[in-house]
Scaffold this active site. Structure first.
Site, short mmCIF file in Angstrom:
data_model
loop_
_atom_site.label_atom_id
_atom_site.label_comp_id
_atom_site.label_asym_id
_atom_site.label_seq_id
_atom_site.Cartn_x
_atom_site.Cartn_y
_atom_site.Cartn_z
N ALA A 173 18.79 43.78 119.61
CA ALA A 173 16.68 43.28 119.79
C ALA A 173 17.28 42.59 121.10
O ALA A 173 17.87 41.42 121.39
CB ALA A 173 16.31 42.35 118.48
N PRO A 174 15.79 42.37 121.86
CA PRO A 174 14.70 43.92 121.26
C PRO A 174 15.36 45.37 121.61
O PRO A 174 14.34 46.34 120.83
CB PRO A 174 13.18 43.54 122.23
N SER A 176 16.55 47.38 124.74
CA SER A 176 16.21 47.92 125.78
C SER A 176 18.48 48.73 125.96
O SER A 176 17.92 49.86 126.48
CB SER A 176 16.24 46.90 127.05
N LYS A 177 19.00 48.10 125.47
CA LYS A 177 20.43 48.24 126.07
C LYS A 177 20.60 49.39 124.92
O LYS A 177 21.68 50.33 125.21
CB LYS A 177 21.38 47.70 126.24
N ASP A 232 25.06 38.74 111.02
CA ASP A 232 25.92 38.18 111.90
C ASP A 232 27.19 38.71 112.26
O ASP A 232 27.86 39.57 111.55
CB ASP A 232 26.39 37.13 111.38
N ASP A 261 26.56 41.89 123.96
CA ASP A 261 26.01 41.00 124.42
C ASP A 261 25.10 40.77 124.57
O ASP A 261 24.01 39.59 123.05
CB ASP A 261 24.03 42.19 125.11
N CYS A 314 23.63 36.88 130.43
CA CYS A 314 22.63 36.15 131.09
C CYS A 314 22.59 34.81 131.49
O CYS A 314 21.33 34.12 131.74
CB CYS A 314 21.16 36.56 131.29
C1 LIG Z 1 20.52 38.01 124.65
S1 LIG Z 1 20.07 38.80 123.10
C2 LIG Z 1 19.49 40.77 123.16
C3 LIG Z 1 19.17 41.58 124.29
C4 LIG Z 1 19.78 42.70 123.83
N1 LIG Z 1 21.16 43.09 123.75
C5 LIG Z 1 18.25 43.91 124.72
O1 LIG Z 1 19.21 44.41 125.87
O2 LIG Z 1 17.44 44.67 124.01
C6 LIG Z 1 20.96 38.44 122.50
C7 LIG Z 1 20.44 38.51 120.45
O3 LIG Z 1 21.26 38.26 119.67
C8 LIG Z 1 20.69 38.09 118.64
N2 LIG Z 1 21.80 37.00 118.14
C9 LIG Z 1 21.88 35.72 117.98
N3 LIG Z 1 23.11 34.83 117.21
C10 LIG Z 1 23.42 36.49 116.33
C11 LIG Z 1 25.10 36.92 115.57
N4 LIG Z 1 25.66 36.19 115.22
N5 LIG Z 1 25.26 38.24 115.40
C12 LIG Z 1 24.44 39.16 116.00
N6 LIG Z 1 23.08 38.73 116.62
C13 LIG Z 1 22.88 37.51 117.35
C14 LIG Z 1 19.77 37.00 118.87
O4 LIG Z 1 18.74 37.42 118.34
C15 LIG Z 1 19.09 38.07 120.31
O5 LIG Z 1 18.01 39.06 119.43
#
Ligand SMILES: C[S@@+](CC[C@H](N)C(=O)[O-])C[C@H]1O[C@@H](n2cnc3c(N)ncnc32)[C@H](O)[C@@H]1O
Length: 733
Positions: A173-174, A176-177, A232, A261, A314
């Protein structure tokens, strides 16, 4: 502030309307001295580069956008930008300075990405840029353009996804990738966008609300190969699929491509999330490291032999980057290596990964160069939180080829900062596959089967292990069930639409309790069906999958009718009989866009007579361009036919975007209403500001998606359905 939350963006502009140093609301420069001291110690660049780095970090991030690649219209839309907008945006001067026109990004395939560095003031004053912005806003709403940071586009490109690949986006989320990954899955037949890929994307995120942003973002691309889950990622359960070597057994699905990511401290996004300057913590990355490593290790386990995995953040911090990669490779017993990608994405300026760094062990910024040194320093203390050994460079750091990781710094090409590493799992040693005589594609086998160990019976402990670490909590999604081909309602509905027998009706599912009347019908591909039938959807916390292709609609008569849905047109089109597709002219299209339900008299021959001769209610309308038209691909849209009138089943935003592109103005009812409002408000400043806010970098792609969820709640998409239903009622009335 961990990456993934919304931060307010502050901006300042100079006389030329582009980047200038920003200040916070007290007028002090938005900079954190600890940040600089820490990274100077880390030697992330040469000392003489710091001024350029800081100047870049303190200036606003240019806007970048991507023309979505799997759409038949992608190249056409790109050409449209070049032919219709670029000339009028070139050579514009503002307060004596030339304003740069949008720039095409050389390293992105097919030139589908653009960057625009522009201030709000220019937008307000320049009619040309305002028009361009309006175009972008509408096309974004229609799903033909995606706002996305340039650096964020790199990971999916390195994965080189093919239509048959099983792909996992662990922290999606959100979205884009994920959108790029879906586009790659559908890339085989970009000209028609009608083929259903045999591959799969599981887009997962641990945050429930954010998975709905994901559904909205990815939903615009209408893929029957997409599943969205809410788990998770560090404990993502094994997904089961039927085993081919045993009729009763199941086996574990392994992925060809995985994107990790991961959540991170996010200091590479300082240019757009300026609050990070204030909230930046010197020790937070040590805590992120542990979760990041767990996610990466889980991804490595789920990858097929020979498969590729991208790890990205990032963050500038080596503790969240090279340290995670080094630890994961060392724990993989030589199975993984970092791929040299120096020949990929020519034109992208990148820096090598680091093989030496230090670790901050307290919030005053005390650093220790080795774990042994750190242990010694805390020997007589009882610290509440220990820094784990893997935060430090391992002894074999120099031999791991960490220099093959990619670091992107903002001053090199006016972007955010980013880190990417491409990992490969060693290919399996196996005999060369036999080539079938007839050249027919062989059925894919899961990894366990290649091992010759299909899963048969599993112990309770094994099953529990599959779900270790899942988020738990209540799961209350409506059930997903495939519709029996004997279902009377669906049989009647498909007959009503007069689809060919080729239509894959065995791949249709509904989200209602079994036995209830079916409202919306979703289409998936074969692999998703196998997954849904072999796994408990509540255990994999399935949020959404497939594409809504047709919906039930009452005709007022006894027949159970279905209607085509805009999102599903490209998928059903190959299966629609020619007599159900009515050809219309460009003026007819204009009349259909301008009114919700134009009468037959308002339409032209031969379209008018074709409509009059029909007796049903659901059709497709096709507008084929002539030489003189700007659009080159036929436009096919769902159509509703009433006794004396007809209307497009198209939501407001898609209607406006189409109108702007084809006619250069928004002739839709919403557009006419907006023009009237604008005329009523003689002072044009307010609407211009509204328009300007959408493009100038104030928001970010996540903020925009979030706003959609805030607006529509967890049921994003329902509004669109209601809107279309209202249009139909208007037509019928
Ligand atoms: C850097 S953002 C991802 C951006 C996304 N890849 C994009 O390009 O739109 C990191 C995401 O990891 C999620 N996140 C945090 N802990 C996580 C976990 N243990 N397992 C899966 N997702 C997790 C967050 O909710 C967040 O949406």
């Amino acid at each position: 502030m961990p990456r993934g939350r919304r931060g307010k963006t502050h901006k300042g502009t100079g006389g030329d309307g582009t980047s200038k140093k920003r200040t916070d609301k007290w007028g002090t420069p938005s900079e954190n001295p600890k940040f600089r001291a820490y990274y100077e110690k880390q030697k992330i660049m040469k000392p003489e580069e710091w001024e350029a780095f800081m100047a870049s970090m303190l200036s606003p991030l240019p806007t970048s956008f991507r023309v979505t690649g799997s759409r038949a219209t992608a190249q056409e839309l790109n050409e449209y930008i070049k032919m219709h907008h670029l000339p009028s945006l070139t050579g514009i001067s503002f307060e004596g300075q030339t304003v740069d026109p949008p720039k095409q990004i050389s390293w992105y395939p097919q030139g589908l990405v653009w960057q625009l560095n522009l201030a709000k003031r220019v937008l307000r004053k320049s009619e040309e840029f305002r028009r361009f912005q309006l175009f972008l806003v509408y096309e974004t709403d229609a799903g033909n353009i995606s706002r996305q940071e340039l650096v964020s586009m790199i990971p999916p490109l390195l994965l080189d996804v093919q239509p048959h690949h099983y792909v996992m986006d662990m922290c999606a989320a959100p979205g884009s990738k994920s959108a790029q990954l879906i586009e790659a899955l559908h890339a085989a037949d970009a000209s028609s966008a009608s083929s259903i890929p045999s591959g799969l994307l599981i887009a997962n995120d641990a945050d429930y609300k954010r998975t709905h942003m994901l559904v909205h973002q990815a939903g615009r691309l209408a893929s029957p190969a997409l599943m969205v889950t809410n788990l998770d990622a560090s404990g993502f359960p094994n997904i089961k699929i039927p085993s081919e070597s045993s009729s009763s057994g199941l086996t574990t699905l392994k992925f060809d491509r995985i994107l990790a990511d991961v959540p991170c401290s996010g200091d590479g996004t300082l240019r757009k999330n300026i609050n990070i300057w204030r909230d930046w913590s010197i020790t937070a990355p040590n805590g992120m490291h542990t979760l990041q490593l767990r996610i990466l290790l889980r991804g490595m386990k789920m990858l097929k032999a020979g498969g590729l995995l991208v790890y990205s953040t990032c963050s500038l911090n080596p503790v969240e980057n090279e340290a995670v990669i080094a630890a994961a490779i060392n724990q993989s017993s030589g199975e993984f290596s970092i791929v040299d990608v120096s020949d990929k994405l020519p034109g992208l300026i990148r820096r090598p990964g680091m093989d030496a760094w230090t670790v901050a062990v307290d919030k005053d910024g005390t650093t220790k160069d080795t774990f042994a040194e750190y242990e010694e320093s805390i020997a007589d203390k009882d610290p509440p939180k220990r820094v784990v050994a893997t935060c430090w460079p391992p002894e074999n750091a120099k031999s791991l080829h960490l220099d093959r990781c990619i670091r992107i710094l903002p001053q090199d090409q006016d972007t955010g900062a980013f880190f990417v590493a491409l990992l490969q799992k060693a290919p399996r040693q196996e005999p060369a596959p036999s080539v079938p005589q007839d050249g027919a594609p062989q059925k894919r086998k899961a990894d366990d089967e290649l091992d010759g160990q299909p899963e048969q019976k599993r112990t309770k402990a094994e099953v529990e292990e599959d779900f270790e670490g899942t988020t738990g909590g209540t799961y209350s999604e409506q059930p997903f069930h495939y519709i029996s081909e004997d279902n009377e309602q669906i049989k009647e509905g498909l007959e009503y639409l007069n689809l060919r027998p080729t239509f894959p009706s065995h791949l249709l599912f509904a989200r209602s309790s079994k036995g209830d009347s079916i409202r919306s019908v979703y289409l998936t591909n074969e692999i998703i069906k196998s997954i849904l039938q072999s796994n408990d959807t509540s255990r994999i916390r399935l949020i959404n999958c497939g594409t809504k292709v047709i919906a039930e609609h009452s005709t007022g008569g006894t027949a159970r009718a279905f209607r085509f849905l805009h999102d599903g047109v490209s998928l059903v089109l190959p299966h629609v009989k020619p007599e159900e597709i009515l050809d219309a002219s460009v003026p007819d299209l204009k009349a259909l866009i301008a009114g919700y339900n134009p009468t037959f008299e308002e339409l032209h021959e031969p379209f008018r007579s074709a409509l009059q001769s029909k007796t049903g209610t659901s059709y497709l309308v096709r507008v084929t361009p002539s030489e003189a038209d700007d659009f080159k691909q036929p436009i096919v849209l769902p159509l509703w036919r009433a006794a004396a009138s007809s209307g497009l089943l198209l939501d407001k935003k898609a209607r406006s975007a189409l109108s702007l592109r084809i006619f250069g103005e928004d002739v839709s009812p919403a557009g006419q209403e907006q023009s009237q409002k604008s005329r009523d408000k003689a002072a044009a400043a307010t609407p211009a500001e509204v328009v300007a806010d959408g493009l100038d970098g104030e928001g970010d792609e996540e903020g925009e998606a979030m706003a959609v969820v805030d607006e529509l709640g967890a049921d994003a998409g329902i509004e669109e359905v209601q809107e279309v239903a209202e249009q139909q009622e208007a037509i019928e009335g």
